[in-house]
Design a protein around this motif. Structure first.
Motif, PDB file in Angstrom:
ATOM      1  N   LYS A  54       0.827  -1.175   0.031  1.00  0.00           N
ATOM      2  CA  LYS A  54       0.145   0.148  -0.045  1.00  0.00           C
ATOM      3  C   LYS A  54       0.723   1.323   0.014  1.00  0.00           C
ATOM      4  N   VAL A  55       1.863   1.282   0.756  1.00  0.00           N
ATOM      5  CA  VAL A  55       2.917   2.321   0.666  1.00  0.00           C
ATOM      6  C   VAL A  55       3.342   2.682  -0.370  1.00  0.00           C
ATOM      7  N   ARG A  56       3.903   1.366  -1.273  1.00  0.00           N
ATOM      8  CA  ARG A  56       4.538   1.426  -2.534  1.00  0.00           C
ATOM      9  C   ARG A  56       3.650   2.040  -3.418  1.00  0.00           C
ATOM     10  N   ASP A  57       2.270   1.598  -3.559  1.00  0.00           N
ATOM     11  CA  ASP A  57       1.260   2.254  -4.312  1.00  0.00           C
ATOM     12  C   ASP A  57       0.977   3.578  -4.189  1.00  0.00           C
ATOM     13  N   ASP A  58       0.939   4.014  -2.707  1.00  0.00           N
ATOM     14  CA  ASP A  58       0.934   5.381  -2.643  1.00  0.00           C
ATOM     15  C   ASP A  58       1.924   6.313  -3.271  1.00  0.00           C
ATOM     16  N   GLN A  59       3.076   5.797  -3.049  1.00  0.00           N
ATOM     17  CA  GLN A  59       4.508   6.497  -3.353  1.00  0.00           C
ATOM     18  C   GLN A  59       4.320   6.692  -4.766  1.00  0.00           C
ATOM     19  N   ALA A  60       3.953   5.438  -5.290  1.00  0.00           N
ATOM     20  CA  ALA A  60       3.816   5.594  -6.981  1.00  0.00           C
ATOM     21  C   ALA A  60       3.061   6.454  -7.434  1.00  0.00           C
ATOM     22  N   GLN A  61       1.867   6.449  -6.901  1.00  0.00           N
ATOM     23  CA  GLN A  61       0.648   7.586  -7.219  1.00  0.00           C
ATOM     24  C   GLN A  61       1.293   9.118  -6.816  1.00  0.00           C
ATOM     25  N   VAL A  62       2.001   9.123  -5.783  1.00  0.00           N
ATOM     26  CA  VAL A  62       2.429  10.581  -5.558  1.00  0.00           C
ATOM     27  C   VAL A  62       3.452  10.969  -6.585  1.00  0.00           C
ATOM     28  N   THR A  63       4.235  10.091  -6.964  1.00  0.00           N
ATOM     29  CA  THR A  63       5.538  10.173  -8.059  1.00  0.00           C
ATOM     30  C   THR A  63       4.691  10.464  -9.273  1.00  0.00           C
ATOM     31  N   MET A  64       3.810   9.963  -9.495  1.00  0.00           N
ATOM     32  CA  MET A  64       3.153  10.075 -10.872  1.00  0.00           C
ATOM     33  C   MET A  64       2.422  11.516 -11.171  1.00  0.00           C
ATOM     34  N   ALA A  65       1.817  11.732  -9.701  1.00  0.00           N
ATOM     35  CA  ALA A  65       1.037  13.089  -9.817  1.00  0.00           C
ATOM     36  C   ALA A  65       2.130  14.055  -9.982  1.00  0.00           C
ATOM     37  N   ALA A  66       3.351  13.948  -9.228  1.00  0.00           N
ATOM     38  CA  ALA A  66       4.349  14.994  -9.490  1.00  0.00           C
ATOM     39  C   ALA A  66       5.049  15.135 -11.011  1.00  0.00           C
ATOM     40  N   ILE A  67       5.126  13.922 -11.368  1.00  0.00           N
ATOM     41  CA  ILE A  67       5.564  13.913 -12.896  1.00  0.00           C
ATOM     42  C   ILE A  67       4.634  14.805 -13.619  1.00  0.00           C
ATOM     43  N   GLU A  68       3.311  14.302 -13.556  1.00  0.00           N
ATOM     44  CA  GLU A  68       2.197  15.084 -14.511  1.00  0.00           C
ATOM     45  C   GLU A  68       2.249  16.504 -14.221  1.00  0.00           C
ATOM     46  N   ALA A  69       2.280  17.039 -12.810  1.00  0.00           N
ATOM     47  CA  ALA A  69       2.466  18.265 -12.597  1.00  0.00           C
ATOM     48  C   ALA A  69       3.763  19.078 -13.235  1.00  0.00           C
ATOM     49  N   ALA A  70       4.917  18.278 -13.303  1.00  0.00           N
ATOM     50  CA  ALA A  70       6.068  18.942 -13.874  1.00  0.00           C
ATOM     51  C   ALA A  70       5.884  19.086 -15.326  1.00  0.00           C
ATOM     52  N   ARG A  71       5.339  17.869 -15.800  1.00  0.00           N
ATOM     53  CA  ARG A  71       4.926  18.079 -17.636  1.00  0.00           C
ATOM     54  C   ARG A  71       4.046  19.084 -17.681  1.00  0.00           C
ATOM     55  N   THR A  72       3.044  19.245 -16.900  1.00  0.00           N
ATOM     56  CA  THR A  72       2.053  20.290 -17.310  1.00  0.00           C
ATOM     57  C   THR A  72       2.694  21.882 -17.215  1.00  0.00           C
ATOM     58  N   GLU A  73       3.410  22.005 -16.010  1.00  0.00           N
ATOM     59  CA  GLU A  73       4.261  23.232 -15.958  1.00  0.00           C
ATOM     60  C   GLU A  73       5.272  23.533 -17.021  1.00  0.00           C
ATOM     61  N   GLU A  74       5.792  22.298 -17.476  1.00  0.00           N
ATOM     62  CA  GLU A  74       6.854  22.618 -18.701  1.00  0.00           C
ATOM     63  C   GLU A  74       6.004  22.828 -19.939  1.00  0.00           C
ATOM     64  N   ARG A  75       4.716  22.137 -20.233  1.00  0.00           N
ATOM     65  CA  ARG A  75       3.979  22.502 -21.404  1.00  0.00           C
ATOM     66  C   ARG A  75       3.689  24.131 -21.065  1.00  0.00           C
ATOM     67  N   ARG A  76       3.272  24.561 -19.972  1.00  0.00           N
ATOM     68  CA  ARG A  76       2.976  25.950 -19.663  1.00  0.00           C
ATOM     69  C   ARG A  76       3.668  26.981 -20.232  1.00  0.00           C
ATOM     70  N   ARG A  77       4.944  26.371 -19.597  1.00  0.00           N
ATOM     71  CA  ARG A  77       6.201  27.419 -19.770  1.00  0.00           C
ATOM     72  C   ARG A  77       6.657  27.555 -21.374  1.00  0.00           C
ATOM     73  N   THR A  78       6.537  26.165 -22.034  1.00  0.00           N
ATOM     74  CA  THR A  78       7.018  26.166 -23.397  1.00  0.00           C
ATOM     75  C   THR A  78       5.859  26.951 -24.190  1.00  0.00           C
ATOM     76  N   HIS A  79       4.651  27.030 -23.900  1.00  0.00           N
ATOM     77  CA  HIS A  79       3.539  27.600 -24.523  1.00  0.00           C
ATOM     78  C   HIS A  79       3.723  29.337 -24.216  1.00  0.00           C
ATOM     79  N   ALA A  80       4.236  29.458 -23.240  1.00  0.00           N
ATOM     80  CA  ALA A  80       4.408  31.010 -22.924  1.00  0.00           C
ATOM     81  C   ALA A  80       5.625  31.542 -23.652  1.00  0.00           C
ATOM     82  N   VAL A  81       6.705  30.736 -23.676  1.00  0.00           N
ATOM     83  CA  VAL A  81       7.833  31.213 -24.416  1.00  0.00           C
ATOM     84  C   VAL A  81       7.697  31.189 -25.828  1.00  0.00           C
ATOM     85  N   GLU A  82       6.864  30.329 -26.442  1.00  0.00           N
ATOM     86  CA  GLU A  82       6.457  30.437 -27.934  1.00  0.00           C
ATOM     87  C   GLU A  82       5.494  31.297 -28.259  1.00  0.00           C
ATOM     88  N   LYS A  83       4.596  31.787 -27.131  1.00  0.00           N
ATOM     89  CA  LYS A  83       3.871  32.690 -27.435  1.00  0.00           C
ATOM     90  C   LYS A  83       4.523  34.249 -27.557  1.00  0.00           C
TER      91      LYS A  83
END
Length: 181
Positions: A54-83
């Motif tokens: 259960k702890v491993r699954d929770d950590q995996a979910q937190v890691t995936m959420a952090a990765i997705e948040a980082a990707r979203t932020e990178e997309r936002r930044r890339t869009h801002a720079v392209e704009k």
């Protein structure tokens, strides 16, 4: 066979029989206790493994959420720079249009200056060919006007490029930083 059974019966009577029965009972109780303890440990280990999974699954979910948040932020930044890059290209195109109009005006101004030099030479007899003092002054004025306007065009182009780059950099920085707070 009877003799063996009789001997065994004789050995089991008395204190030896009690000791043998006690040893057999102790072995039986020990075996049962050992088995029960094994079951308990297996259940405890299964609980620990379940908790760990259960702890491993929770950590995996937190890691995936952090990765997705980082990707979203990178997309936002890339869009801002392209704009901002697209906006800078529009500004550069507008500045290039302004520069082309300025060059056309400069050519017109130089043509007008040349026409004035020709007209002045025709009206004033001191500016005729063979009169270097008067002709040199008008030619010098036309030459200086040409150089000044050419240099002004170069400086205006450099200033436009620097301004566009600075504004683009500042806006891109502000948009990239806007998501960090």
């Amino acid at each position: 066979m009877m003799a063996v059974g009789a001997k065994l019966l004789k050995l089991m009577t008395g204190w030896r029989g009690y000791a043998a029965a006690a040893a057999a009972g102790a072995l039986l109780v020990g075996g049962v206790a050992w088995t029960a303890q094994g079951w308990r440990y297996r259940a405890e280990i299964a609980g620990i493994e379940r908790d760990h999974a259960k702890v491993r699954d929770d950590q995996a979910q937190v890691t995936m959420a952090a990765i997705e948040a980082a990707r979203t932020e990178e997309r936002r930044r890339t869009h801002a720079v392209e704009k901002q890059r697209n906006e800078a290209q529009k500004m550069a195109a507008a500045a290039a249009g302004d520069a082309a109009r300025a060059r056309a005006e400069r050519r017109g101004l130089l043509e007008r200056a040349d026409a004035l030099v020709g007209a002045a030479a025709g009206r004033d007899s001191t500016l005729t060919v063979g009169s270097p003092a008067g002709a040199d002054a008008v030619d010098l004025l036309a030459y200086m006007l040409g150089r000044v306007s050419f240099r002004a065009e170069e400086l205006a182009g450099a200033a436009d490029r620097a301004r566009i780059a600075g504004l683009t950099c500042e806006r891109a920085y502000n948009e990239v930083r806007a998501g960090e707070f």
